[in-house]
Design a protein around this motif. Structure first.
Motif, PDB file in Angstrom:
ATOM      1  N   SER D 149       0.886  -1.120   0.043  1.00 20.38           N
ATOM      2  CA  SER D 149      -0.200   0.063   0.044  1.00 20.38           C
ATOM      3  C   SER D 149       0.791   1.173  -0.058  1.00 20.38           C
ATOM      4  N   GLY D 150       1.899   1.274   0.750  1.00 22.67           N
ATOM      5  CA  GLY D 150       2.872   2.634   0.950  1.00 22.67           C
ATOM      6  C   GLY D 150       3.279   2.862  -0.422  1.00 22.67           C
ATOM      7  N   ILE D 151       4.194   1.905  -1.081  1.00 17.91           N
ATOM      8  CA  ILE D 151       4.752   1.829  -2.159  1.00 17.91           C
ATOM      9  C   ILE D 151       3.692   2.417  -3.401  1.00 17.91           C
ATOM     10  N   ILE D 152       2.583   1.925  -3.538  1.00 22.89           N
ATOM     11  CA  ILE D 152       1.537   2.093  -4.434  1.00 22.89           C
ATOM     12  C   ILE D 152       1.288   3.446  -4.245  1.00 22.89           C
ATOM     13  N   THR D 153       0.780   3.945  -3.093  1.00 22.95           N
ATOM     14  CA  THR D 153       0.653   5.273  -2.658  1.00 22.95           C
ATOM     15  C   THR D 153       1.569   6.283  -3.246  1.00 22.95           C
ATOM     16  N   GLU D 154       2.981   5.683  -2.994  1.00 22.15           N
ATOM     17  CA  GLU D 154       4.084   6.904  -3.421  1.00 22.15           C
ATOM     18  C   GLU D 154       4.211   6.881  -5.083  1.00 22.15           C
ATOM     19  N   ALA D 155       3.850   5.983  -5.580  1.00 25.99           N
ATOM     20  CA  ALA D 155       3.845   5.917  -6.953  1.00 25.99           C
ATOM     21  C   ALA D 155       2.771   7.021  -7.602  1.00 25.99           C
ATOM     22  N   VAL D 156       1.666   6.747  -6.911  1.00 30.22           N
ATOM     23  CA  VAL D 156       0.421   7.703  -7.328  1.00 30.22           C
ATOM     24  C   VAL D 156       1.037   8.945  -7.099  1.00 30.22           C
ATOM     25  N   ASN D 329      -1.517   6.417   4.759  1.00 33.76           N
ATOM     26  CA  ASN D 329      -0.377   6.613   3.939  1.00 33.76           C
ATOM     27  C   ASN D 329      -0.481   8.146   3.035  1.00 33.76           C
ATOM     28  N   VAL D 330       0.387   8.870   3.236  1.00 35.60           N
ATOM     29  CA  VAL D 330       0.464  10.132   2.866  1.00 35.60           C
ATOM     30  C   VAL D 330       1.781  10.786   2.577  1.00 35.60           C
ATOM     31  N   ARG D 331       1.682  11.984   1.773  1.00 34.92           N
ATOM     32  CA  ARG D 331       3.021  12.371   1.239  1.00 34.92           C
ATOM     33  C   ARG D 331       3.786  12.877   2.731  1.00 34.92           C
ATOM     34  N   ASN D 332       5.122  12.739   2.918  1.00 38.67           N
ATOM     35  CA  ASN D 332       5.661  12.851   4.191  1.00 38.67           C
ATOM     36  C   ASN D 332       5.978  14.417   4.469  1.00 38.67           C
ATOM     37  N   ASN D 333       6.389  15.214   3.539  1.00 42.18           N
ATOM     38  CA  ASN D 333       6.301  16.740   3.859  1.00 42.18           C
ATOM     39  C   ASN D 333       7.120  17.049   5.227  1.00 42.18           C
ATOM     40  N   GLY D 334       8.114  16.234   5.416  1.00 42.18           N
ATOM     41  CA  GLY D 334       8.690  16.558   6.636  1.00 42.18           C
ATOM     42  C   GLY D 334       8.130  16.150   7.902  1.00 42.18           C
ATOM     43  N   THR D 335       7.103  15.326   7.844  1.00 44.46           N
ATOM     44  CA  THR D 335       6.601  14.982   9.142  1.00 44.46           C
ATOM     45  C   THR D 335       7.636  13.959   9.798  1.00 44.46           C
ATOM     46  N   ILE D 336       8.267  13.132   9.040  1.00 42.84           N
ATOM     47  CA  ILE D 336       9.514  12.150   9.491  1.00 42.84           C
ATOM     48  C   ILE D 336      10.580  13.128   9.033  1.00 42.84           C
ATOM     49  N   SER D 337      11.238  13.912   9.680  1.00 42.84           N
ATOM     50  CA  SER D 337      12.305  14.760   9.152  1.00 42.84           C
ATOM     51  C   SER D 337      13.548  14.017   8.483  1.00 42.84           C
ATOM     52  N   GLU D 338      13.563  12.827   9.055  1.00 46.14           N
ATOM     53  CA  GLU D 338      14.764  11.982   8.609  1.00 46.14           C
ATOM     54  C   GLU D 338      14.508  11.474   7.426  1.00 46.14           C
ATOM     55  N   LEU D 339      13.508  11.633   6.642  1.00 45.94           N
ATOM     56  CA  LEU D 339      13.030  11.045   5.461  1.00 45.94           C
ATOM     57  C   LEU D 339      12.789  11.965   4.315  1.00 45.94           C
ATOM     58  N   PRO D 340      12.798  11.890   3.061  1.00 44.40           N
ATOM     59  CA  PRO D 340      12.823  12.746   1.990  1.00 44.40           C
ATOM     60  C   PRO D 340      11.277  13.288   2.204  1.00 44.40           C
ATOM     61  N   ASN D 341      11.260  14.778   1.889  1.00 42.33           N
ATOM     62  CA  ASN D 341      10.105  15.231   1.601  1.00 42.33           C
ATOM     63  C   ASN D 341       8.996  14.711   0.840  1.00 42.33           C
ATOM     64  N   ASP D 342       9.421  13.850  -0.204  1.00 43.22           N
ATOM     65  CA  ASP D 342       8.320  14.049  -1.378  1.00 43.22           C
ATOM     66  C   ASP D 342       8.038  12.343  -1.204  1.00 43.22           C
ATOM     67  N   CYS D 343       8.435  11.539  -0.451  1.00 40.25           N
ATOM     68  CA  CYS D 343       8.011  10.260  -0.260  1.00 40.25           C
ATOM     69  C   CYS D 343       6.887   9.874   0.437  1.00 40.25           C
ATOM     70  N   ALA D 344       6.265   8.664   0.410  1.00 37.42           N
ATOM     71  CA  ALA D 344       4.994   8.468   1.201  1.00 37.42           C
ATOM     72  C   ALA D 344       5.411   7.751   2.374  1.00 37.42           C
ATOM     73  N   ILE D 345       4.562   8.214   3.597  1.00 38.36           N
ATOM     74  CA  ILE D 345       4.917   7.421   4.948  1.00 38.36           C
ATOM     75  C   ILE D 345       3.439   7.053   5.518  1.00 38.36           C
TER      76      ILE D 345
END
Lengths: 435, 435, 435, 435
Positions: D149-156, D329-345
């Motif tokens: 689910s997370g990977i599919i969300t990130e692709a979208v 599962n949503v766009r990170n946008n800095g929520t987890i600051s140790e991960l890229p902004n544009d990924c799904a978390i």
């Protein structure tokens, strides 16, 4: 038992907060309200306290209202502590504004020289209050609406263990204003610092209508700001370039020159402090009327509209785990990734029984918003540090980088003048080595 | 064959750079120097070119010096291109300063209204030059010392594929000054933006002597700054609080009020541009003397001392893979982690045959340094964008957040005035929708 | 007076470092060398010390060489301290590898179970050494080449005030290998962690030839790695996708399965420790020869080639402010922006009299490099913490996330086994609550 | 009109989602439900569709249910699109698991080789679906619960303009489990990646009870996980060191060895795919019963419990602007600051009519959690890129860094095997240059 302690209980706003509690009694069954104030505020707290009692009596609710001059006793058993104090009362504020004018600057009670001076006076008293809260009611929430609200919140977050949320009426008013223009259905997402926020998104069913809002405003549509802010004439191309709506206080930055002209070049200028003084005198005259048992209309002119109501709503949202979205001052923790993690920001947050959790915000890409925000926060960080430590050089540095304050040799004069005027309220500067 | 092309070859500084090349011939065996200039500069480039030829002749070295009015021909075969142009020549600079004064602001050729206007004039010409470099000598290094050097470097980094390093004499002069106070043995580590750097470390055999330096300066010891900057009276407590030494141009920020008073309240104030104009006229009179075959002493008064010498040293360091530490303008890439990765910074870097690699810097913890730096970079980013796109709103925003420019209704007037005066140099603004 | 103290002076590498000092005497006029070792190492240090004396005698130089068993006396007056110790000597290393094999894992003295165990043994002794340095020769540089070099460097950086630089021969060997393929003219820029670096750039006169290098390697060209690493058969498409050259030790990650097969499925596998033991025995037999007065050829088989020479070069570069680019272990400070600021990294740095200043690196965009690097650093951080505090859970966590160690119920068995075997070297775990 | 389109309408879960809609009809007045499936799924969608119609009929509600084999027609007018497809149906899943076993690895349908293969099959179909949504119902929300689910969300999120929220039942089940142990009053705050989350906070009226929860679990208290996960025996010291509760899938990382032993060393091991196949066959036999008009109990064994119910709740929360806290599962946008902004978390978020806004999270300080999370996200980023581009090397790299996959020469064999088996589902790899 559900007890609310109001620090600075003698404030002229108290009738509004009492009204707010009465209105929400069904969802927020308060049993005790304590109005705490210091001896110097005895007349005010007794006057407004008597009115509050009449209001409660009229409501027929079973709320016990107490007036107290003993802070520790007053805190005992409190679930929520509201801070709405004004160290040095209104005369100190008038002095802040006059200080600014003496040096050719606007007074500005929250971000300018006025806000700085008020922070210096308020931080020691607030930290002292927090020591008592830690001791007596460590589980209580501190709802701070004492100005400068963001700076005070940051001082509490960095230097105490008290659970604190800072409040301001600016985003509330702005949200209402945007609703006027776009309809009730919308949810504004703000972020920034206290009195220094932008509306980044105007959510309407998954669509962001911020651009539509800005276009409307460029075409002359507008909403009313509080009396002390007046109407702001944004430069249309600038507004569109920002891509976000600045709050009313941003006129002091984006239109600093106009604001200065208005305040400093005007003949017979009356400081906001003096205006407020006059309103207060009139209000307390009304409050003395033993027949009055409602919040008088005239209070709405006082400028802080919605402040107390927002406080009641915040308390109810925590108490009832309401999941309301409110705009409050909290620890940044990366919400605005361009600012330090440990500072206070003002941001749209969800309110649960666990407090305020800010909604995530995408990175701020507009250099104009980003750069000015970073500078403002730097000023706030230095101000908090100066207010806590009483370090003269830190205070000087804070003023120097404040965009509303003159920089250079004169900055030291301004600071010395401020320290002199406020000396009895600034214990932390007593041993300041330099001067 | 080792060819250097100097764009803006008619500059009065040219004798210094020629002297620098002659002095370094053993390590930097230049075969060709091309002085390129535009038709409007014919008198200057022919006069200074003739002097350069006499200097080379006197040296007895086998360097062929050419004067050219065809840029593409001039670039052909170049290994290094030095840019020292002045679009609109000195009259444009005078206009920049007068523009500032008309609106009650200082002119400031690099960070203020002057620097902004100069950037608008220079960016289109520089990008055009870079298209030619990409085409004709794509392996050449562009050594830019055209002001505002950091902004021009950022425009090249962001919008071309040219290998560029930006130069400024401010850190060079400051390093020399610190050596005067602490001894030759030291290595200063600077970081920041062009004309907006701090000396963060004064390394001496693994020890950092920055605190000692600041203490000395607080006790009144000082070193000489270039004539146009004069002596800066830092506030001692502020200097110690910074923990780092601001550069001379920081007086416009930390002591903005004093600087404004000096420039704007002074009767019979003569703009720096007019001063420079007079010096130039005198210099070119000297240059015309067919017996002159050395760089005349009087050039040192021109303000840009060490500029051309630093350029020669930089070229030699690249050519010889010297591993010298120099203070140059490069891509940030996280060196200053509080600024965007893709912007230009000025930082102490090691110079190798691969170019300039900035030394790492620890995070900047002082909010005063951090906040002002972030704001200044935001101004630069907007300036680069406005200079490249000719977008009116971006230009307006850049001026609005610039701490040296008045903000509000007047900002639009200033911008319109600037666009009017410079209209023939601003092709990018031709189709600017608004105005 | 210029004194070098070598901690672990009885190492079989000592002749190489002595040779390095002799070779550089003109630029590095050492007056005293102290070989310090513990009583258990008396035979070794006396044997190799005697050889060192014969080497110096042969050189005719005025260097006084001392053998010492008193660390504080040995440190007195030192300008540089080289750490090349092996707590538990080679038998402990053999135990590390056998421990791995018992649980079906490779031993891996730096990043695997072996490196972890060695870190646990070495951190307490190193911190102890640093307390003495702080006390006796606080201005001395500690040049650490004790493995795991990056982890030891991080422990010193985080927990002492000693000026430390960590060294490894892997980047040196890789740089030499790349020079073989592309010519002497190039400068490799490495970054990562000790035994976990990639070559990101191969600079050649401002051009980056990394892609050319990778293409050559995909076409089968290669260079020799140290004997213990052997030849690595990179998967070509993987190498091109990386866009950077992994170091030899990366075979344990990118080709973990192959490495495990080679080491674990091989009949009659002899641990590297046992090989080293045999070489050492042979070497010391040679060293005993009173006629030997040069470094014997056979030392080159020992695996650590260039290590001691790199140490000499590093010391000379600091002493002479040489501005050499070397690949060393230093504080990150944002160089690799994807890793914490306060950790140790291995990166190409400029060496000045102020120490090692890492060159800036652009953000690492390849998720494969970034993700594995971040995991490896997390392992190192936990390892440092476990080594300093003796906290059992932290140690367990470090092993659990190490990609070379089996995870789960078995991890606890491995840890308990390791703690048992090494108990006499692990004072910090004495009071570890759990087990 | 309020229409829901279910892509993969023939799924055995459909009765649960229909039940969820019926249950919520008062707040979510759906008028149309479209079950879309492909021809290969005709038997399933017609069977389950008939049951759904009987369920609706029994409810007496005015909902029109349609079965469709034309995706574009099916999307027309939809306000919400639920994706629950399985490209290649269960046989493909069984192949994924067998592929893993052939190479001595676990199958793991979401994070292991199984999840990777499923992502490769699903990404092209999902992007294709999104093109249709962009075209036909651009305002519709895509609720994805197709795995991974997370990977599919990130692709979208990265490759389309569709408004997407990814769902998983793991946090739902974990929240329920924690409520069992600590009481209903609590709100868990999760963050991480799909099937790779930790519970960081267990909020209870402003207090964080996470430590109490961990202590309870160390003392043997536990809650039930879905059947396919079984009971996880966490190592107590490890759990306390984490300071956060790993989700059930973390057993594949923290206890990889145990998980592998269980799955690979077990005689007569039946893949989860085969189990599911058997359950499905039985379920569809039940569904065929024309008298059945409720969701049969047996569906609960299927493993995906709460999935469809969570989807209904999510849709209702958006539709009604409910401000519910859900774990999505949503766009990170800095929520987890140790991960890229544009990924799904995957993170606890507030659900409004504007979608899901993640709650802010403080920086993750535990290196064990941080490092493994960063590696896992790197795997996901490479997987998304490989799934979108069909780039062979990127696919190889993704598998190489996946901690559940064997690394080295064998990785290429595994990849080639996977590509071969799934060739008809992998159009994007058709022109993959290498193999």
């Amino acid at each position: 038992m559900l007890k609310i302690t109001i620090v600075g209980g003698g404030s002229s706003y108290t009738p509004e907060i009492i009204e707010g509690f009465i209105k929400r009694y069904n969802e927020l069954p308060i049993t005790h309200i304590d109005l705490f104030d210091i001896e110097e505020g005895r007349y005010k707290v007794e006057t407004v306290g008597a009115l509050a009692k009449r209001m409660i009596k009229k409501s027929g609710l079973d709320i016990e209202l107490n007036i107290s001059f003993n802070r520790r006793a007053s805190l005992s058993g409190a679930s929520f502590v509201c801070s709405q104090m004004r160290v040095g009362m209104i005369p100190a504020r008038i002095e802040d504004e006059l200080l600014g004018h003496r040096y050719g600057m606007i007074g500005q009670e929250t971000n300018g020289i006025g806000g700085f001076a008020k922070a210096m006076r308020t931080i020691p008293v607030t930290l002292d209050l927090c020591r008592d809260i830690e001791d007596i009611c460590p589980d209580a929430w501190l709802i701070n609406f004492t100005n400068p609200s963001g700076i005070i919140t940051e001082a509490v977050l960095k230097h105490t263990n008290v659970k604190v949320i800072g409040l301001c009426n600016v985003p509330v008013i702005t949200q209402y204003g945007i609703e006027e223009l776009l309809g009730k259905n919308i949810q504004v997402q703000f972020a920034g610092l206290n009195h220094f926020i932008h509306a980044f998104h105007v959510w309407d069913n998954g669509k962001d209508r911020i651009k539509e809002l800005l276009e409307k405003m460029c075409q002359g549509e507008d909403f009313e700001l509080p009396k002390n802010l007046g109407k702001v004439e944004w430069v249309p191309e600038q507004l569109m370039q920002l891509g976000a709506l600045p709050c009313g206080y941003h006129q002091y930055y984006y239109k600093q020159d106009d604001a200065e002209l208005k305040e400093l070049k005007c003949e017979n200028y009356i400081t906001r402090g003096e205006e407020v003084q006059a309103i207060e005198t009139e209000l307390f005259k009304l409050y003395e009327d033993l027949n009055l048992d409602v919040k008088p209309k005239q209070l709405e002119e006082r400028g802080g509209t919605y402040y107390s109501d927002a406080a009641c709503e915040l308390i109810s949202a925590i108490y009832n785990d309401k999941r309301t979205l409110m705009h409050v001052n909290v620890r940044n923790n990366g919400t605005i990734s361009e600012l330090p993690n440990d500072c206070a920001i003002e941001a749209t947050s969800v309110i649960t029984s666990c407090g305020a959790m800010p909604l995530n915000l995408e990175p701020i890409v507009n250099p104009a918003i980003r750069g000015t925000l970073q500078l403002q926060k730097a000023f706030e960080e230095l101000t908090v540090k100066a207010g806590v430590t009483g370090d003269y050089a830190t205070a000087l540095q804070a003023l120097t980088i404040n965009p509303l304050v003159r920089k250079g040799t004169v900055t030291k004069e301004i600071l010395d003048d401020m320290l002199e005027i406020n000396s009895k309220y600034l214990p932390q500067f007593k041993h300041s080595a330099i001067r």
